[in-house]
Structure formats: structure tokens, C-alpha cells
Scaffold this active site. Structure first.
Site, PDB file in Angstrom:
ATOM      1  N   LYS A 173       0.952  -1.170   0.156  1.00  0.00           N
ATOM      2  CA  LYS A 173       0.072  -0.001  -0.005  1.00  0.00           C
ATOM      3  C   LYS A 173       1.054   1.176  -0.150  1.00  0.00           C
ATOM      4  CE  LYS A 173      -1.888   3.051   1.898  1.00  0.00           C
ATOM      5  NZ  LYS A 173      -1.778   4.635   1.456  1.00  0.00           N
ATOM      6  N   GLU A 248       9.578   1.861  11.125  1.00  0.00           N
ATOM      7  CA  GLU A 248      10.705   2.982  10.919  1.00  0.00           C
ATOM      8  C   GLU A 248       9.995   4.121  10.981  1.00  0.00           C
ATOM      9  OE1 GLU A 248      12.492   5.546   9.758  1.00  0.00           O
ATOM     10  OE2 GLU A 248      13.053   4.856   7.829  1.00  0.00           O
ATOM     11  N   CYS A 282      13.489  10.862   7.030  1.00  0.00           N
ATOM     12  CA  CYS A 282      13.643  10.331   8.409  1.00  0.00           C
ATOM     13  C   CYS A 282      14.823  10.335   9.010  1.00  0.00           C
ATOM     14  CB  CYS A 282      13.303   8.783   8.218  1.00  0.00           C
ATOM     15  SG  CYS A 282      14.189   7.883   6.895  1.00  0.00           S
ATOM     16  N   GLU A 381      10.130  16.130  15.523  1.00  0.00           N
ATOM     17  CA  GLU A 381      10.420  16.290  14.099  1.00  0.00           C
ATOM     18  C   GLU A 381       9.434  16.750  13.232  1.00  0.00           C
ATOM     19  OE1 GLU A 381       9.491  12.154  11.961  1.00  0.00           O
ATOM     20  OE2 GLU A 381      11.524  12.243  11.225  1.00  0.00           O
TER      21      GLU A 381
HETATM   22  P1  NDP Z   1       1.660   8.574   7.908  1.00  0.00           P
HETATM   23  O1  NDP Z   1       2.512   7.662   8.906  1.00  0.00           O
HETATM   24  O2  NDP Z   1       0.085   8.683   8.347  1.00  0.00           O
HETATM   25  O3  NDP Z   1       1.856   7.796   6.321  1.00  0.00           O
HETATM   26  C1  NDP Z   1       3.028   6.730   6.026  1.00  0.00           C
HETATM   27  C2  NDP Z   1       1.942   5.587   5.216  1.00  0.00           C
HETATM   28  O4  NDP Z   1       1.049   5.076   6.190  1.00  0.00           O
HETATM   29  C3  NDP Z   1       1.330   6.120   4.253  1.00  0.00           C
HETATM   30  O5  NDP Z   1       1.304   4.945   3.138  1.00  0.00           O
HETATM   31  C4  NDP Z   1      -0.279   6.272   4.693  1.00  0.00           C
HETATM   32  O6  NDP Z   1      -1.045   6.309   3.688  1.00  0.00           O
HETATM   33  C5  NDP Z   1      -0.345   5.139   5.491  1.00  0.00           C
HETATM   34  N1  NDP Z   1      -1.274   5.202   6.637  1.00  0.00           N
HETATM   35  C6  NDP Z   1      -1.872   5.930   7.080  1.00  0.00           C
HETATM   36  N2  NDP Z   1      -2.872   5.847   7.879  1.00  0.00           N
HETATM   37  C7  NDP Z   1      -2.863   4.369   8.130  1.00  0.00           C
HETATM   38  C8  NDP Z   1      -3.305   3.530   9.126  1.00  0.00           C
HETATM   39  N3  NDP Z   1      -4.281   3.844   9.794  1.00  0.00           N
HETATM   40  N4  NDP Z   1      -3.204   2.207   8.786  1.00  0.00           N
HETATM   41  C9  NDP Z   1      -2.162   1.889   7.874  1.00  0.00           C
HETATM   42  N5  NDP Z   1      -1.427   2.605   7.170  1.00  0.00           N
HETATM   43  C10 NDP Z   1      -1.668   3.985   7.318  1.00  0.00           C
HETATM   44  O7  NDP Z   1       2.555  10.002   7.860  1.00  0.00           O
HETATM   45  P2  NDP Z   1       1.672  10.927   6.981  1.00  0.00           P
HETATM   46  O8  NDP Z   1       1.981  10.990   5.455  1.00  0.00           O
HETATM   47  O9  NDP Z   1       0.568  11.658   7.554  1.00  0.00           O
HETATM   48  O10 NDP Z   1       2.822  12.289   7.433  1.00  0.00           O
HETATM   49  C11 NDP Z   1       2.904  12.718   8.672  1.00  0.00           C
HETATM   50  C12 NDP Z   1       4.329  12.743   9.247  1.00  0.00           C
HETATM   51  O11 NDP Z   1       4.739  11.557   9.543  1.00  0.00           O
HETATM   52  C13 NDP Z   1       5.352  13.628   8.748  1.00  0.00           C
HETATM   53  O12 NDP Z   1       5.079  14.848   8.933  1.00  0.00           O
HETATM   54  C14 NDP Z   1       6.529  13.124   9.213  1.00  0.00           C
HETATM   55  O13 NDP Z   1       6.726  13.629  10.509  1.00  0.00           O
HETATM   56  C15 NDP Z   1       6.011  11.551   9.410  1.00  0.00           C
HETATM   57  N6  NDP Z   1       6.669  10.645   8.452  1.00  0.00           N
HETATM   58  C16 NDP Z   1       7.777   9.946   8.688  1.00  0.00           C
HETATM   59  C17 NDP Z   1       8.487   9.044   7.541  1.00  0.00           C
HETATM   60  C18 NDP Z   1       9.503   8.320   7.694  1.00  0.00           C
HETATM   61  O14 NDP Z   1      10.161   8.206   6.767  1.00  0.00           O
HETATM   62  N7  NDP Z   1       9.813   8.047   8.751  1.00  0.00           N
HETATM   63  C19 NDP Z   1       7.547   9.020   6.269  1.00  0.00           C
HETATM   64  C20 NDP Z   1       6.213   9.662   6.098  1.00  0.00           C
HETATM   65  C21 NDP Z   1       5.903  10.520   7.140  1.00  0.00           C
HETATM   66  P3  NDP Z   1      -1.765   7.712   3.131  1.00  0.00           P
HETATM   67  O15 NDP Z   1      -0.545   8.275   2.814  1.00  0.00           O
HETATM   68  O16 NDP Z   1      -2.437   7.108   1.984  1.00  0.00           O
HETATM   69  O17 NDP Z   1      -2.371   8.204   4.314  1.00  0.00           O
END
Ligand code: NDP
Length: 479
Positions: A173, A248, A282, A381
């Protein structure tokens, strides 16, 4: 406008209810594609297709044959590099050179795990003389992969590449903001001959498709990269099905600069570690800890560079592109407003390129110094181009501050003292420490993961392949 489809059981299919999501370009906010808004039924179909592959054609292949497919996929990715890079920059907003680097890393992950697939051995354990004990490494079964938007191709490579090499059938996903390169990789995998169902991709909302995937009882192991908040939901869902997860979850990584550091060498890294991918990384080096005697000089030098930085259109090779979406732009702007309201000193700010389209999600890179270790900007972060600097007096304080957040993903140490570099490096509670470099080489071969709020489990390197397998012990009585 392109209307994309999911990949389920080797077929391109729309969402079960036909719903779609608009894909906007972060560079100008314009609609340019649509992806399926996957449903729980789509996830169920994908898990069933993966299970059929796992119990059928996919599991009939030897490790060498799985490896050869991954190596073919690496070549297909390289042949498609220009297209993949352009697609990523349009979808996610990163400058083209960074998308190209992601494509190179993606191909390298497939090559690395493809060539490693038949080198993961079990072991024979000495036991009673009347018994033979063999421990074989076996796949988990059907693995679920939730991929974020910041490095979709790289994270797909390290997570899905390792899972396939280990013999798992996969359901992916991608993030709704960066699904297009992932769908393209799916098409390439089919072209090079992966059996139907070994790789399934369902796009859609995290709270719908993502949640359905993590809660599905047919999933045997989950790999998640994203925010700590969503990571908690994923781990909770996994616990209900008693399956393992790697999480992660980001970081607040420090770069520690001692007064004997080679500053000429350090300076480009201190800036680049927070600017790369607009700080949406990250392992971004988002905190500078600088020994007091050189604090002012280092802050001045970093500030000088920051003033020249420009956020701009990804195709014009700017220092940094736009944020991935409007929500991320607002999130970063809120942190900046809050810091200014709290009276934090802006040491320097870059700008937004004059030719950046007005509808894009641009943020000017900003450097605050000095910033107290306890302040929100030092602890949380931001996931944007925001850097803070804090002074320290001695080694003990440097270690205390570097380890003094809830996160523990990466750290940088800059010193010419070899004994100190090892001492301080080994005191860091993080998954990766870089001495006199930062993030050098991208690290396809290097185990990666965190402590604390940064998550647990390891991906990348051989360790990542081990993570996507488990063991079966065979006890044979022969006397
Ligand atoms: P999320 O953690 O919500 O998104 C990461 C992934 O999880 C996406 O594929 C998202 O799908 C999916 N996801 C969201 N909700 C669910 C759920 N309930 N169950 C399973 N999967 C889910 O991050 P955001 O995109 O909202 O970003 C918010 C913050 O997260 C950023 O500002 C940053 O601080 C952090 N982040 C950290 C990352 C890293 O590399 N460690 C990467 C991305 C974000 P979808 O996008 O379709 O909602």
C-alpha cells in the site's frame, strides 16, 4: 490525464467500487493523474492473490530463480530510469537529481537482494548424538508493506525487494501522495516475469486501504515506514493477529561538531543533511550540536550557506523542491510560526525561487540558533527544511544532548580525534552513526532502523533479508 489501476493477481484493476483519488503535483498544485481509492475488498483480493502465489507458482521457484527475477527487475528499472525519475519528481516534488538517485538505489536494492537470495543459509546445531538438527530459514508467508511518500522507490526496494528475495508474496500500500512510481515498478515486475500474485499493489487512503491491510488476518508480517502515530496503530493491528512488524518512524538526528573537526569537510554535510528532499527525510540531520568554542563560527558559516538556498520547481534542479502536499507545508509553517512566537532567533533563512509556481507547496529553509535543547524545535520531528543549533561544553554533554530526544535513528560525529570518534560513536543510542561524514553512500548494504520512537526492527543490508524470514527447526532422531 492518466487513470492508474491497482495490480492484483497479475491484473490491472480499478478499485472495487470504482472510486479514485486525485493526484496533485506539489510543484503547482495542479491535478495531473488519478489513482484507485482502494477498499477493504481490494485489500482482501490482493491478500488472497498473494496467498495463492505463496502456495503456488511463487513457492515453486528456487532461491536462485527468485534472485534472477530481482536482477532482471533491477535491469528493467535502470532501462526505465528517466521515466521513473520524471514521474517521481512530478508526483512527490523532489528535484530530478534526487529522483534519479532514488532510481539508482532502487535498482541496487533489487540487485543486492537478488544476488543475496541464495546466500541466506540455515544452520546445523550440535545436540544429542542420536539426533540431527537442521534449522532452515523460511519466509513469513504473505507480507504487507506500507510505504510512505518521502522515498517511495528506495523504501519499496529495501522492504519489498528483501521480502521477495526471502520467498514471501507481497501486498503493498503506497502513500496516496506518491503511488505512481510504485505502480510502474509493479508493471515492470510483471514484464520481467514475476508470477501473478507475488507482488500486489493497492493504492488508496491510509485509513482505509492501509488500515485494512494491517488488520487483515491473512498477513503474516508487516513492514511500515511513516509517522510514530500511525506506527502505533499498525503495531496494535499486527498484535491482534499475532504477527511481527518492522517500524521505521523517523527521527531527530543530531550532528555533533567538536572543536577539532575538519570544518571545511563538515559544512556541506551539515547543510545538505537537512536540505535533501526538503528535510522530509527520516534520517535528516535536523539538530546541530556544536562545541561552545566554535559555536559562533560554525553558525555563521551554516547561516551564510542557508541564505543562498532556494526552494523551487523540481524540474529546474533547485536546492530543494516543494513539500509533498499542502498539509505538510502547513505543518512546517506552523512549526516556524511557533518558533518565532517563542522568540527563537532565526540565524538565517533561504527563500523561494522567483519562478516557483504560485500554487506549489514551497517553504523557505530556516536555521535557528541558538536553540535550547528542551525547546519543541529541538525535540519534535518537523519533517521540513528547519535546522536548529545548540552549544555544548564537553563530550559528556554532547552525548547527553544527542541521546536526549524520544527518537534514536541516526547521528553524525565530526572530530579528528580517533579515540573520541569511536567512544562517542559507540555511545549513540541510534541505528546508524556516521563519523566525519553523514548518510554517506545511501547505504543499501547497511542495516538501518531505530531505537525508541524511531521504531524497531532492521531493514537494508543482509540484516534486512534475515528480517523478512523466520526459522523452522527440523529435529531428526536417527539412533
Ligand atoms: P503516515 O504515517 O500517516 O503515512 C505513512 C504511510 O502510512 C502512508 O502510506 C499512509 O497512507 C499510511 N497510513 C496512514 N494511516 C494509516 C493507517 N491507519 N493504517 C495503515 N497505514 C496508514 O504519515 P503522513 O503522511 O500523515 O505524514 C505525517 C508525518 O509523519 C510527517 O510529517 C513525518 O513527520 C512523518 N513521516 C515519517 C516518515 C519516515 O520516513 N519515517 C515518512 C512519512 C511521514 P496515506 O499516505 O495514503 O495516508
Amino acid at each position: 490525464m492518466t487513470l492508474h489501476k491497482n495490480l492484483i493477481g497479475g491484473r490491472d484493476v480499478p478499485a472495487s467500487d470504482g472510486a479514485v483519488l486525485d493526484v496533485l503535483s506539489p510543484a503547482d498544485g495542479q491535478l495531473f493523474a488519478r489513482i484507485p481509492s482502494g477498499t477493504a475488498e481490494d485489500i482482501d483480493a490482493a491478500v488472497k492473490a498473494a496467498r495463492a502465489a505463496f502456495e503456488g507458482a511463487w513457492s515453486k521457484l528456487t532461491a536462485t530463480e527468485r534472485g534472477r527475477l530481482l536482477i532482471k527487475l533491477a535491469a528493467a528499472v535502470e532501462a526505465d530510469a528517466d521515466h521513473l525519475a520524471a514521474l517521481e519528481s512530478r508526483d512527490n516534488g523532489k528535484p530530478l537529481r534526487q529522483s534519479r538517485a532514488d532510481v539508482t538505489a532502487l535498482a541496487r536494492y533489487f540487485e543486492y537482494y537478488g544476488t543475496a537470495a541464495d546466500k541466506l543459509h540455515g544452520e546445523v546445531i550440535p545436540y544429542l548424538n542420536t539426533h540431527f538438527i537442521g534449522v532452515e530459514r523460511v519466509p513469513h508467508g504473505v507480507t504487507g508493506h506500507i510505504i510512505p511518500w518521502n522515498y517511495p522507490m528506495q523504501i519499496f526496494g529495501r522492504s519489498v525487494g528483501a521480502a521477495l528475495a526471502g520467498g514471501n508474496a507481497t501486498v503493498v500500500k503506497p502513500a496516496e501522495d506518491a503511488s505512481l512510481t510504485i505502480l510502474r515498478i509493479g508493471a515492470l515486475a510483471r514484464e520481467v516475469g514475476f508470477p501473478d500474485g507475488a507482488l500486489n499493489i493497492v493504492t488508496g487512503l491510509g485509513r482505509t486501504a492501509g488500515a485494512a491491510l494491517t488488520a487483515h488476518p491473512g498477513i503474516d508480517f508487516i513492514s511500515f515506514t511513516g509517522s510514530p502515530e500511525t506506527g502505533t496503530m499498525v503495531q496494535t493491528a499486527a498484535a491482534k493477529n499475532h504477527v511481527g512488524v518492522t517500524l521505521e518512524l523517523g527521527g531527530k538526528s543530531a550532528q555533533v561538531v567538536f572543536d577539532d573537526a575538519d570544518l571545511e569537510r563538515a559544512l556541506p554535510s551539515l547543510v545538505n543533511a537537512i536540505i535533501q528532499n526538503g528535510g522530509q527525510t527520516c534520517s535528516a540531520g535536523s539538530r546541530l550540536l556544536i562545541q561552545r568554542g566554535i559555536f559562533k563560527d560554525v553558525v555563521d558559516a551554516v547561516a551564510e550557506r542557508f541564505r543562498t538556498l532556494r526552494a523551487g520547481h523540481p524540474e529546474r534542479e533547485p536546492d530543494l523542491g516543494p513539500m509533498v502536499n499542502q498539509a505538510q507545508q502547513r505543518r512546517v509553517e506552523k512549526y516556524l510560526e511557533r518558533a518565532k512566537n517563542e522568540g527563537l532567533t532565526v540565524a538565517a533563512a533561504g527563500g523561494i525561487a522567483s519562478d516557483a509556481p504560485s500554487g506549489g507547496y514551497y517553504v523557505a529553509p530556516t536555521f535557528f540558533a541558538p536553540v535550547a535543547h528542551e525547546s519543541v524545535l529541538s525535540q519534535e520531528e518537523v519533517f521540513g527544511p528547519v535546522l536548529v543549533a545548540t552549544p555544548f561544553d564537553d563530550e559528556a554533554e554532547a552525548i547527553r544532548l544527542a541521546n536526549g530526544t524520544a527518537y534514536g535513528l541516526a547521528a553524525g560525529v565530526w572530530t579528528r580525534d580517533a579515540m573520541r570518534s569511536t567512544r562517542v560513536g559507540r555511545a549513540m543510542r541510534v541505528g546508524q552513526v556516521f563519523v566525519n561524514c553523514y548518510g554517506a553512500g545511501g547505504g543499501v548494504e547497511l542495516p538501518f532502523g531505530g531505537f525508541g520512537r524511531s521504531g524497531h526492527g532492521r531493514e537494508k543490508g543482509f540484516e534486512g533479508l534475515v528480517e523478512f524470514t523466520t526459522t523452522r527447526t527440523l529435529v531428526i532422531a536417527h539412533g
